[in-house]
Design an enzyme around this catalytic site. Structure first.
Site, PDB file in Angstrom:
ATOM      1  CE1 TYR A 160      -3.357  -2.652  -0.087  1.00 16.20           C
ATOM      2  CE2 TYR A 160      -4.158  -1.885   2.041  1.00 16.20           C
ATOM      3  CZ  TYR A 160      -4.289  -2.708   0.935  1.00 16.20           C
ATOM      4  OH  TYR A 160      -5.353  -3.567   0.853  1.00 16.20           O
TER       5      TYR A 160
HETATM    6  N1  LIG Z   1      -7.198  -8.087   0.333  1.00 17.91           N
HETATM    7  C1  LIG Z   1      -7.325  -7.343  -0.718  1.00 17.91           C
HETATM    8  O1  LIG Z   1      -6.910  -7.709  -1.821  1.00 17.91           O
HETATM    9  C2  LIG Z   1      -8.014  -6.015  -0.570  1.00 17.91           C
HETATM   10  C3  LIG Z   1      -8.496  -5.339  -1.698  1.00 17.91           C
HETATM   11  C4  LIG Z   1      -9.166  -4.123  -1.519  1.00 17.91           C
HETATM   12  C5  LIG Z   1      -9.335  -3.606  -0.241  1.00 17.91           C
HETATM   13  N2  LIG Z   1      -8.826  -4.261   0.843  1.00 17.91           N
HETATM   14  C6  LIG Z   1      -8.962  -3.698   2.205  1.00 17.91           C
HETATM   15  O2  LIG Z   1     -10.317  -3.370   2.463  1.00 17.91           O
HETATM   16  C7  LIG Z   1     -10.411  -2.000   2.876  1.00 17.91           C
HETATM   17  C8  LIG Z   1     -11.749  -1.416   2.508  1.00 17.91           C
HETATM   18  O3  LIG Z   1     -12.009  -1.504   1.133  1.00 17.91           O
HETATM   19  P1  LIG Z   1     -11.858  -0.263   0.151  1.00 17.91           P
HETATM   20  O4  LIG Z   1     -11.124   0.825   0.839  1.00 17.91           O
HETATM   21  O5  LIG Z   1     -11.320  -0.850  -1.107  1.00 17.91           O
HETATM   22  O6  LIG Z   1     -13.343   0.152  -0.202  1.00 17.91           O
HETATM   23  P2  LIG Z   1     -14.668   0.464   0.631  1.00 17.91           P
HETATM   24  O7  LIG Z   1     -14.442   0.260   2.049  1.00 17.91           O
HETATM   25  O8  LIG Z   1     -15.724  -0.292  -0.045  1.00 17.91           O
HETATM   26  O9  LIG Z   1     -14.854   2.013   0.284  1.00 17.91           O
HETATM   27  C9  LIG Z   1     -14.045   2.959   0.913  1.00 17.91           C
HETATM   28  C10 LIG Z   1     -14.194   4.333   0.266  1.00 17.91           C
HETATM   29  O10 LIG Z   1     -15.559   4.751   0.213  1.00 17.91           O
HETATM   30  C11 LIG Z   1     -15.657   6.128   0.569  1.00 17.91           C
HETATM   31  N3  LIG Z   1     -16.357   6.159   1.876  1.00 17.91           N
HETATM   32  C12 LIG Z   1     -16.110   5.369   2.972  1.00 17.91           C
HETATM   33  N4  LIG Z   1     -16.999   5.602   3.948  1.00 17.91           N
HETATM   34  C13 LIG Z   1     -17.843   6.529   3.470  1.00 17.91           C
HETATM   35  C14 LIG Z   1     -18.994   7.173   4.012  1.00 17.91           C
HETATM   36  N5  LIG Z   1     -19.451   6.859   5.215  1.00 17.91           N
HETATM   37  N6  LIG Z   1     -19.628   8.103   3.259  1.00 17.91           N
HETATM   38  C15 LIG Z   1     -19.197   8.407   2.018  1.00 17.91           C
HETATM   39  N7  LIG Z   1     -18.120   7.847   1.446  1.00 17.91           N
HETATM   40  C16 LIG Z   1     -17.442   6.912   2.163  1.00 17.91           C
HETATM   41  C17 LIG Z   1     -14.230   6.653   0.652  1.00 17.91           C
HETATM   42  O11 LIG Z   1     -13.748   7.021  -0.643  1.00 17.91           O
HETATM   43  P3  LIG Z   1     -14.167   8.384  -1.416  1.00 17.91           P
HETATM   44  O12 LIG Z   1     -14.416   9.432  -0.379  1.00 17.91           O
HETATM   45  O13 LIG Z   1     -13.008   8.662  -2.307  1.00 17.91           O
HETATM   46  O14 LIG Z   1     -15.406   8.009  -2.191  1.00 17.91           O
HETATM   47  C18 LIG Z   1     -13.484   5.398   1.079  1.00 17.91           C
HETATM   48  O15 LIG Z   1     -12.125   5.443   0.820  1.00 17.91           O
HETATM   49  C19 LIG Z   1      -9.207  -1.342   2.175  1.00 17.91           C
HETATM   50  O16 LIG Z   1      -8.908  -0.074   2.723  1.00 17.91           O
HETATM   51  C20 LIG Z   1      -8.161  -2.416   2.404  1.00 17.91           C
HETATM   52  O17 LIG Z   1      -7.658  -2.329   3.715  1.00 17.91           O
HETATM   53  C21 LIG Z   1      -8.196  -5.468   0.694  1.00 17.91           C
END
Ligand SMILES: NC(=O)c1ccc[n+]([C@@H]2O[C@H](COP(=O)([O-])OP(=O)(O)OC[C@H]3O[C@@H](n4cnc5c(N)ncnc54)[C@H](OP(=O)(O)O)[C@@H]3O)[C@@H](O)[C@H]2O)c1
Length: 326
Positions: A56
């Site tokens: 990351y």
């Molecule tokens: N193992 C793997 O391969 C893998 C892959 C992907 C992710 N992950 C992990 O999973 C975690 C979470 O997934 P993700 O970050 O991909 O996506 P997510 O949790 O589905 O979406 C997060 C994004 O949505 C927006 N957001 C979050 N809460 C919000 C709210 N309450 N209101 C409005 N907008 C909001 C923000 O972006 P904006 O403000 O830019 O819209 C935020 O960065 C990652 O951070 C990572 O640690 C792991």
């Protein structure tokens, strides 16, 4: 020396992929003060699990998410401090070929964090392209546990068949698997409905962590064809997906209004109702506060069934991670 330290995970965690990622998430170092506040708020509210990865951070910022988590956890003092659980993921880079390379990677993460990693996870399986590579790496992951350098081991992007094989190999060394993380949300039900991962995890005593529970922000309801979309790849993907998920977003909105919750809270609570530990990413205190509002209440069975139905009938879904195995 083998440790048997118990690692207990909270109901929800916080994802930190965006912390250091300019390319996809528009990170800027001026956000760091705010991110420290996100960290403090989460820990103070009992959301003590932070998911990161050694891959990351983009370009020169590689490792930034771990570095920030190290800084934030050292600066934090207060309630739940002793429960902070840093879960990192070690990448199966093509140049990591030996078990020692994984041990070294775990030590490098600990150095960036300024403390030991609590839960070390294999970021992805190489089964889809170089199946022989991963066994040495998995052995190295297990070495980190045996050497007492981590409290638990997890996997990521593994399907049921591959998970059972790894479970068997670790069991021969007496090493438990604490968790498995996969992409799981109302727009990515595949790991559970098609791969049956929840049942397999329950059978093997493994916690299922739901990553991208908000489908990268789509399920928050703030993005629509009429509003401005995020820059870059995310915006391009959203443009493709949004027209096909109107009925699902409508269902989420309706339930949110009835329950006096936000759409994000309903989407995250649905993951909790399915027995998984969601780790929504948050870039601001406002988002973190909103996501914390997913706790302390539950959707009822009818609402879950309605959401299931809406999720099953969407024309578009999230693309599965290319490394996700069967
Ligand atoms: N193992 C793997 O391969 C893998 C892959 C992907 C992710 N992950 C992990 O999973 C975690 C979470 O997934 P993700 O970050 O991909 O996506 P997510 O949790 O589905 O979406 C997060 C994004 O949505 C927006 N957001 C979050 N809460 C919000 C709210 N309450 N209101 C409005 N907008 C909001 C923000 O972006 P904006 O403000 O830019 O819209 C935020 O960065 C990652 O951070 C990572 O640690 C792991």
């Amino acid at each position: 020396m083998q440790t048997n330290q118990k690692l207990s995970l909270p109901i929800m965690g916080c994802g930190t992929w965006a912390w250091g990622n300019r390319l996809l998430w528009g990170y800027d170092p001026s956000m760091d003060q705010q991110l420290q506040e996100v960290f403090n708020l989460c820990v103070g509210s009992g959301v003590t699990l932070f998911d990161t990865g050694d891959s990351y951070g983009t370009g020169k910022l590689n490792g930034r998410s771990e570095t920030l988590l190290g800084k934030f956890s050292q600066a934090y003092s207060g309630i739940n401090q002793e429960n902070i659980c840093i879960a990192t993921k070690l990448a199966a880079y093509p140049w990591r070929l030996t078990r020692q390379s994984m041990v070294n990677a775990g030590k490098a993460s600990a150095k960036r964090l300024g403390r030991n990693v609590d839960l070390v996870q294999m970021h992805w399986s190489t089964a889809n392209y170089l199946p022989w590579q991963e066994w040495a790496l998995l052995d190295g992951l297990a070495d980190l546990y045996e050497q007492g350098l981590v409290k638990g081991i997890g996997l990521s992007n593994y399907g049921s068949k591959r998970l059972k094989k790894v479970h068997q190999r670790f069991a021969e060394r007496g090493i438990p698997i604490t968790s498995l993380q996969v992409q799981y949300s109302l727009l990515s039900t595949y790991p559970v409905t098609e791969l049956g991962l929840k049942d397999v995890c329950d059978e093997l005593g493994i916690k299922l962590i739901a990553y991208s529970p908000l489908a990268l922000g789509l399920l928050t309801g703030k993005y629509s064809e009429k509003t401005s979309l995020p820059k870059g790849v995310r915006g391009l993907a959203f443009r493709q997906i949004l027209p096909g998920i109107k009925s699902l977003l409508g269902c989420l909105r309706e339930i949110a209004e009835t329950k006096n919750k936000t759409m994000s809270q309903v989407a995250i609570n649905w993951c909790i109702c399915k027995g998984t530990i969601p780790i929504p990413g948050a870039k601001s205190v406002e988002q973190a506060k909103d996501n914390l509002g997913s706790l302390g209440w539950q959707l009822d069975v009818n609402e879950v069934a309605e959401l299931d139905k809406a999720a099953a009938s969407t024309d578009k879904k999230m693309v599965q991670n290319i490394f996700q195995t069967k």
